[in-house]
Design an enzyme around this catalytic site. Structure first.
Site, short mmCIF file in Angstrom:
data_model
loop_
_atom_site.label_atom_id
_atom_site.label_comp_id
_atom_site.label_asym_id
_atom_site.label_seq_id
_atom_site.Cartn_x
_atom_site.Cartn_y
_atom_site.Cartn_z
N GLN A 202 0.89 -1.05 -0.38
CA GLN A 202 0.01 -0.37 0.10
C GLN A 202 1.02 1.38 -0.39
O GLN A 202 0.36 2.04 -0.76
CB GLN A 202 -0.93 0.19 1.25
CG GLN A 202 -2.00 -0.71 1.11
CD GLN A 202 -3.27 -0.51 2.24
OE1 GLN A 202 -3.16 -0.40 2.87
NE2 GLN A 202 -4.14 -1.94 1.39
N ASP A 249 -6.07 5.54 22.47
CA ASP A 249 -5.73 5.41 23.96
C ASP A 249 -5.37 6.58 24.68
O ASP A 249 -5.67 6.31 25.70
CB ASP A 249 -3.94 4.59 23.94
CG ASP A 249 -3.64 3.36 22.60
OD1 ASP A 249 -4.31 2.29 22.70
OD2 ASP A 249 -3.24 3.16 21.57
N HIS A 277 1.12 1.49 19.78
CA HIS A 277 0.20 1.18 20.20
C HIS A 277 0.22 -0.91 20.46
O HIS A 277 -0.15 -1.24 19.61
CB HIS A 277 -0.89 0.82 19.18
CG HIS A 277 -2.05 0.54 19.73
ND1 HIS A 277 -2.85 1.24 19.96
CD2 HIS A 277 -2.61 0.17 18.30
CE1 HIS A 277 -4.00 1.10 19.41
NE2 HIS A 277 -3.76 -0.19 19.53
N1 NDP Z 1 -5.24 1.12 16.06
C1 NDP Z 1 -6.42 1.15 17.33
O1 NDP Z 1 -6.51 2.01 17.73
C2 NDP Z 1 -6.97 0.58 16.57
C3 NDP Z 1 -6.56 -0.57 15.46
N2 NDP Z 1 -7.30 -1.68 15.73
C4 NDP Z 1 -7.08 -2.58 14.50
O2 NDP Z 1 -7.67 -2.57 13.60
C5 NDP Z 1 -8.00 -3.19 12.36
C6 NDP Z 1 -9.14 -3.82 11.71
O3 NDP Z 1 -9.77 -3.78 12.98
P1 NDP Z 1 -11.23 -4.23 12.73
O4 NDP Z 1 -12.09 -3.40 11.40
O5 NDP Z 1 -12.91 -3.57 13.75
O6 NDP Z 1 -11.17 -5.36 11.97
P2 NDP Z 1 -12.19 -6.55 10.52
O7 NDP Z 1 -11.98 -8.03 11.07
O8 NDP Z 1 -13.52 -6.12 11.26
O9 NDP Z 1 -11.77 -5.96 9.72
C7 NDP Z 1 -10.68 -6.27 9.15
C8 NDP Z 1 -10.49 -5.77 7.42
O10 NDP Z 1 -9.15 -6.43 7.70
C9 NDP Z 1 -8.81 -6.57 5.94
N3 NDP Z 1 -8.10 -7.72 6.64
C10 NDP Z 1 -6.61 -7.39 5.03
N4 NDP Z 1 -5.67 -8.44 5.11
C11 NDP Z 1 -6.72 -9.39 5.51
C12 NDP Z 1 -6.85 -10.89 5.86
N5 NDP Z 1 -4.96 -11.65 5.47
N6 NDP Z 1 -7.09 -11.69 6.93
C13 NDP Z 1 -8.19 -10.98 6.84
N7 NDP Z 1 -8.43 -10.05 7.09
C14 NDP Z 1 -7.67 -9.24 6.37
C15 NDP Z 1 -10.20 -7.37 5.70
O11 NDP Z 1 -10.84 -6.08 4.70
P3 NDP Z 1 -10.57 -6.77 3.19
O12 NDP Z 1 -10.93 -8.54 3.44
O13 NDP Z 1 -11.04 -6.03 2.26
O14 NDP Z 1 -9.08 -7.34 3.53
C16 NDP Z 1 -10.81 -7.21 6.30
O15 NDP Z 1 -12.20 -6.68 6.98
C17 NDP Z 1 -7.25 -4.52 13.24
O16 NDP Z 1 -5.70 -4.65 12.27
C18 NDP Z 1 -7.01 -4.29 13.92
O17 NDP Z 1 -6.73 -4.88 15.16
C19 NDP Z 1 -8.35 -1.94 15.78
C20 NDP Z 1 -9.16 -1.23 17.38
C21 NDP Z 1 -7.95 0.01 17.12
O1 OAA Z 2 -5.65 -5.44 19.42
C1 OAA Z 2 -7.01 -5.03 18.35
O2 OAA Z 2 -7.53 -5.38 17.30
C2 OAA Z 2 -7.72 -3.52 19.41
C3 OAA Z 2 -7.38 -2.54 19.62
O3 OAA Z 2 -5.81 -2.18 18.47
C4 OAA Z 2 -6.91 -1.88 20.25
O4 OAA Z 2 -8.64 -2.11 20.85
O5 OAA Z 2 -6.73 -0.94 20.70
#
Ligand code: NDP
Ligand code: OAA
Length: 437
Positions: A202, A249, A277
């Site tokens: 990306q 956070d 994070h």
């Molecule tokens: N920084 C932060 O504060 C936070 C970060 N997160 C992170 O955000 C991300 C997304 O969370 P969330 O929307 O809840 O997750 P979901 O599981 O709902 O969606 C994640 C998306 O990631 C994509 N994806 C890309 N590669 C893969 C793979 N190899 N296997 C499966 N799915 C994949 C999928 O979309 P597609 O198939 O279209 O590629 C999927 O829709 C996670 O990494 C989570 O840990 C979550 C909460 C807080």
């Molecule tokens: O671990 C996760 O996927 C969710 C995450 O980052 C959070 O809640 O801060």
């Protein structure tokens, strides 16, 4: 790739033949349609429509390069000349916002906030460019349908696709949410590698096709190191434009401080999360203020601050999963909105916000060349500067050193993805994401 599109200035649109169900029952007056050549990625024919007020035209076959003018479907394909309309006269130029993982849980909250105007303002028309995969393309069409049905006036264009080189074209904001979740028994090193590959690709795509001043917020975990990989693969975009989301956070820390002090959380300011994070993150209570006073004056229980508060914030994501059964999605989307708004509106006098940014000449003595969450202020122009007037004590220094060591070790694990040689992965401890248990 299918695309829904509504263009403010153009009078040409392109409709996807497989998406006729998205069309309103009645086409507007003077909308003329013609079948066009099959699309490269979808094998479907498309039709092209043009609006010609007070004129009847014979439909003409359109051929086009899908890279430069992708097809579209649905209500967003209908093009009207809105320049003359009273409501749109004061609107700004449309912005392109790309979102990956757009069919996931976080996006399901975020996209509707973006489209509503609450993020970029009520005079800011927006084009949403949604990145999915073969896995999620059907779901992504469902998301586009819900966006159609929401009738957002500011949402002028929606496109969906699975090729980042198409979806990121001219993106001015890229919100990179999609990432593989860490499965049971998966080593953190394996997660770093799998997701690192996604962010390397990306980064290359952004480098090739996005706006030269695109602002990138990496949400997909492990977000700091993913952001580092992304920026290293995008050498033509300023490294300072890349962020790792630590705003959730910060918000969690503010909530806990408010609870303990017995005040509403709008009284809590100057909160920084330092570092990664992950569960090594450092919520800074030394510089935080409550009702204008140092948090340590408002909360006399310093043992609570050092032990309970810190651990509660570090592990808040996991605690939420235990109750909710899935990871924070709504509050993450809210925190992405906060993160963007902190960059596009001037920071209130005396306050700051935190975000994970590339360390390159930081005043705190933190190692350079990693993505580290630090306190920032913005003039509201999308850029930021680091805050200088922060204080440190031994406790804060020691904690920062630990999260710094973790990020330096993560960086070594992904050397093959940042162009820095052979990866050597020796993580100090197998730390967790905040949402892991
Ligand atoms: N920084 C932060 O504060 C936070 C970060 N997160 C992170 O955000 C991300 C997304 O969370 P969330 O929307 O809840 O997750 P979901 O599981 O709902 O969606 C994640 C998306 O990631 C994509 N994806 C890309 N590669 C893969 C793979 N190899 N296997 C499966 N799915 C994949 C999928 O979309 P597609 O198939 O279209 O590629 C999927 O829709 C996670 O990494 C989570 O840990 C979550 C909460 C807080
Ligand atoms: O671990 C996760 O996927 C969710 C995450 O980052 C959070 O809640 O801060």
């Amino acid at each position: 790739m299918a695309m829904t599109k509504l263009n403010l200035n153009s009078t040409k649109t392109h409709l996807h033949s497989s998406q006729f169900s998205f069309l309103p029952r009645t086409l507007p007056k003077h909308l003329h349609c013609a079948f066009a050549s099959p699309h490269r990625t979808t094998q479907h024919a498309s039709i092209s429509c043009s609006v010609a007020p007070n004129q009847v035209q014979v439909p003409a076959v359109q051929t086009q390069d899908p890279k430069t003018k992708p097809e579209c479907y649905g209500v967003f394909c209908l093009t009207y000349d809105l320049k003359a309309e009273e409501e749109t006269r004061s609107w700004k130029k449309m912005i392109n916002v790309a979102v990956s993982g757009a069919a996931g849980m976080i996006s399901n909250h975020l996209l509707f906030k973006l489209a509503s105007g609450e993020v970029f303002g009520p005079d800011q028309p927006i084009a949403l460019k949604l990145l999915g995969s073969e896995r999620s393309i059907q779901a992504l069409e469902g998301v586009a349908m819900e966006l159609e049905d929401s009738l957002f006036p500011l949402l002028r264009e929606v496109s969906i696709g699975i090729d980042p080189y198409e979806v990121f074209q001219d993106a001015e904001w890229a919100l990179l949410i999609g990432a593989k979740p860490r499965g049971p028994g998966m080593e953190r090193a394996a997660l770093l590698d799998i997701n690192g590959q996604i962010f390397a690709e990306q980064g290359k795509a952004l480098n090739a096709v996005a706006s030269r001043n695109v602002k990138v917020i990496v949400v997909g975990n492990p977000c700091n190191t993913n952001a580092l990989i992304c920026l290293k693969n995008a050498p033509n975009i300023p490294a300072r434009n890349f962020h790792a989301l630590t705003r959730l956070d910060e918000n969690r820390a503010k909530c806990q401080l408010a609870l303990k002090a017995g005040v509403f959380y709008d009284k809590v300011s100057n909160v920084t999360i330092w570092g990664n994070h992950s569960t090594t993150q450092v919520p800074d209570f030394l510089n935080a203020r409550i009702d204008g006073l140092p948090a340590k004056d408002a909360i006399k229980d310093h043992k609570w601050l050092e032990e309970e508060f810190t651990e509660t914030v570090q592990k808040r994501g996991g605690a939420l999963i235990q109750k909710w059964g899935r990871s924070s999605a709504a509050s993450t989307a809210v925190s992405i909105v906060d993160a963007i708004r902190s960059l596009v509106t001037p920071t209130p006098e005396g306050d700051w916000f935190c975000t994970g940014v590339y360390t390159n000449g930081n005043p705190y003595g933190i190692a350079e060349d990693i993505v580290f969450s630090m306190p920032c202020r913005s003039k509201g122009d999308g850029d930021y500067e680091l805050v200088k007037d922060v204080i440190f004590d031994d406790y804060l220094r020691q904690r920062i050193a630990k999260t710094e060591a973790e990020l330096l070790a993560e960086k070594k694990c992904v050397a093959h993805l940042t162009g820095e040689g052979i990866a050597v992965c020796d993580l100090p401890v197998d730390t967790m994401l905040p949402g892991e248990m």
